[in-house]
Design a protein around this motif. Sequence first.
Motif, PDB file in Angstrom:
ATOM      1  N   GLN A   7       0.842  -1.205   0.000  1.00  0.00           N
ATOM      2  CA  GLN A   7       0.000   0.000   0.000  1.00  0.00           C
ATOM      3  C   GLN A   7       0.876   1.253   0.000  1.00  0.00           C
ATOM      4  OE1 GLN A   7      -2.864   0.087   3.181  1.00  0.00           O
ATOM      5  NE2 GLN A   7      -3.821   1.975   2.461  1.00  0.00           N
ATOM      6  N   LEU A   8       2.009   1.177   0.709  1.00  0.00           N
ATOM      7  CA  LEU A   8       2.923   2.313   0.739  1.00  0.00           C
ATOM      8  C   LEU A   8       3.479   2.604  -0.660  1.00  0.00           C
ATOM      9  CD1 LEU A   8       4.564   4.467   2.246  1.00  0.00           C
ATOM     10  CD2 LEU A   8       6.285   2.709   2.733  1.00  0.00           C
ATOM     11  N   SER A  10       2.028   2.043  -3.484  1.00  0.00           N
ATOM     12  CA  SER A  10       0.946   2.709  -4.236  1.00  0.00           C
ATOM     13  C   SER A  10       0.841   4.178  -3.849  1.00  0.00           C
ATOM     14  CB  SER A  10      -0.397   2.017  -3.966  1.00  0.00           C
ATOM     15  OG  SER A  10      -0.374   0.699  -4.463  1.00  0.00           O
ATOM     16  N   GLN A  11       1.019   4.453  -2.586  1.00  0.00           N
ATOM     17  CA  GLN A  11       0.962   5.840  -2.107  1.00  0.00           C
ATOM     18  C   GLN A  11       2.143   6.645  -2.639  1.00  0.00           C
ATOM     19  OE1 GLN A  11      -1.526   7.527   0.124  1.00  0.00           O
ATOM     20  NE2 GLN A  11      -0.380   8.979  -1.144  1.00  0.00           N
ATOM     21  N   ILE A  12       3.324   6.027  -2.658  1.00  0.00           N
ATOM     22  CA  ILE A  12       4.516   6.703  -3.193  1.00  0.00           C
ATOM     23  C   ILE A  12       4.312   7.028  -4.673  1.00  0.00           C
ATOM     24  CG2 ILE A  12       6.984   6.426  -3.712  1.00  0.00           C
ATOM     25  CD1 ILE A  12       7.144   4.629  -1.182  1.00  0.00           C
ATOM     26  N   GLN A  13       3.702   6.096  -5.396  1.00  0.00           N
ATOM     27  CA  GLN A  13       3.441   6.332  -6.819  1.00  0.00           C
ATOM     28  C   GLN A  13       2.489   7.500  -7.016  1.00  0.00           C
ATOM     29  OE1 GLN A  13       2.272   2.269  -7.657  1.00  0.00           O
ATOM     30  NE2 GLN A  13       4.226   1.822  -8.671  1.00  0.00           N
ATOM     31  N   ALA A  14       1.485   7.612  -6.148  1.00  0.00           N
ATOM     32  CA  ALA A  14       0.539   8.731  -6.235  1.00  0.00           C
ATOM     33  C   ALA A  14       1.246  10.048  -5.912  1.00  0.00           C
ATOM     34  CB  ALA A  14      -0.631   8.501  -5.279  1.00  0.00           C
ATOM     35  N   TRP A  15       2.087  10.052  -4.876  1.00  0.00           N
ATOM     36  CA  TRP A  15       2.846  11.263  -4.540  1.00  0.00           C
ATOM     37  C   TRP A  15       3.781  11.641  -5.692  1.00  0.00           C
ATOM     38  CZ3 TRP A  15       4.350   8.884   0.812  1.00  0.00           C
ATOM     39  CH2 TRP A  15       3.293   9.079   1.725  1.00  0.00           C
ATOM     40  N   ARG A 128       8.159  13.091   1.930  1.00  0.00           N
ATOM     41  CA  ARG A 128       6.781  12.596   2.079  1.00  0.00           C
ATOM     42  C   ARG A 128       6.772  11.175   2.641  1.00  0.00           C
ATOM     43  NH1 ARG A 128       3.061  15.336  -1.529  1.00  0.00           N
ATOM     44  NH2 ARG A 128       1.379  14.009  -0.728  1.00  0.00           N
ATOM     45  N   ALA A 132       5.518   9.627   6.444  1.00  0.00           N
ATOM     46  CA  ALA A 132       4.545   8.539   6.602  1.00  0.00           C
ATOM     47  C   ALA A 132       5.087   7.382   7.427  1.00  0.00           C
ATOM     48  CB  ALA A 132       4.112   8.034   5.225  1.00  0.00           C
TER      49      ALA A 132
END
Length: 357
Positions: A7-8, A10-15, A128, A132
């Motif tokens: 999940q992290l 995926s979050q890094i990719q969004a950031w 970022r 997290a």
Amino acid sequence: MALDTAQLVSQIQAWGQELAFSQIGVADVDLSSAEPGLQAWLSAGWHGDMAYMAAHGMKRARPAELLPGTVSVITARMDYLPREAPEGWQALEFARLENPGEAVVSMYARGRDYHKVLRNRLQKLAERIQGAVGPLGHRVFTDSAPVLEVELAQRSGQGWRGKNTLVLNREGGSMFFLGEIYVDLALPATEAVSDHCGACSACIDVCPTQAITAPQRLDARRCISYLTIEHAGAIPEELRAPMGNRIYGCDDCQLICPWNKFARRSPLADFDAREGLSGSTLLELFGWSEGEFLRRTEGSPIRRIGHERWLRNIAVALGNALRASRDEHVLSALGARADHPSDLVREHVAWALSQAV
């Protein structure tokens, strides 16, 4: 509660997307399978004057030696095609090469220095992540240390290694920069993609100096990008005519690549072409004093070669223009630099003048 690393990622990719990166991937740090190829390339001397390549030895293929504690590498890709690039930009760039009097600067170098743009945004991304997950051992890189960028990009799914040795992406061609964040956090690797060059050899065939000796084999000593940027001494005489009007870098193997019809324009103004670095004549740029060169290239990757090499490169291009047409303005401009304090500049100016015979 255990960290959900998938999940992290995926979050890094969004950031990353928010920071104008086109893609974020993750690679592990075992690059041992790349070591024999790197060693063979160095042993053949194909790195030319780039002594730093040999000085770091196998550290390039061993991320944990470069930054102890590293267990994963976050890879990033950022498009650099200028916002104003028109439809048919590849044909337009090839047309520039047919105009002997025009000064051609590689597209990536017409705007702001990519090292600064990527480094700043990679650092923001690292911050970022740290926000997290808590304390994070990390370091950002962009073409700035002994890092096997292409190998890491390929392993993390940014694309495949093309026959010109660059990373190719089905949705983005090759007109992009690469950057990395080494981290001491174990993350799941993203999946590599398959090769889609097939039987195409366009990049090998188009290279003006035959620097691509075989698929994925580049003799840097013959590459125009190396000669005009990395190489500090005299340009070998047999390679001067093939340089044409290319004064900083060379894009031919990218311009011809069919995958670059998918190259994406950057959303950032940083990579817009600066005045003087697109569409200028060789005579205009050859006339720049050292002070004007430094002023106009402030914050540009071009500044690193210095005024002396800038004049060396343009002198070669003017010699090639002179061979095509005995232009009195070119003769006059070269004559004005014939007694330049630099031996390097004088030698290339003398060669250029000899092309009028």
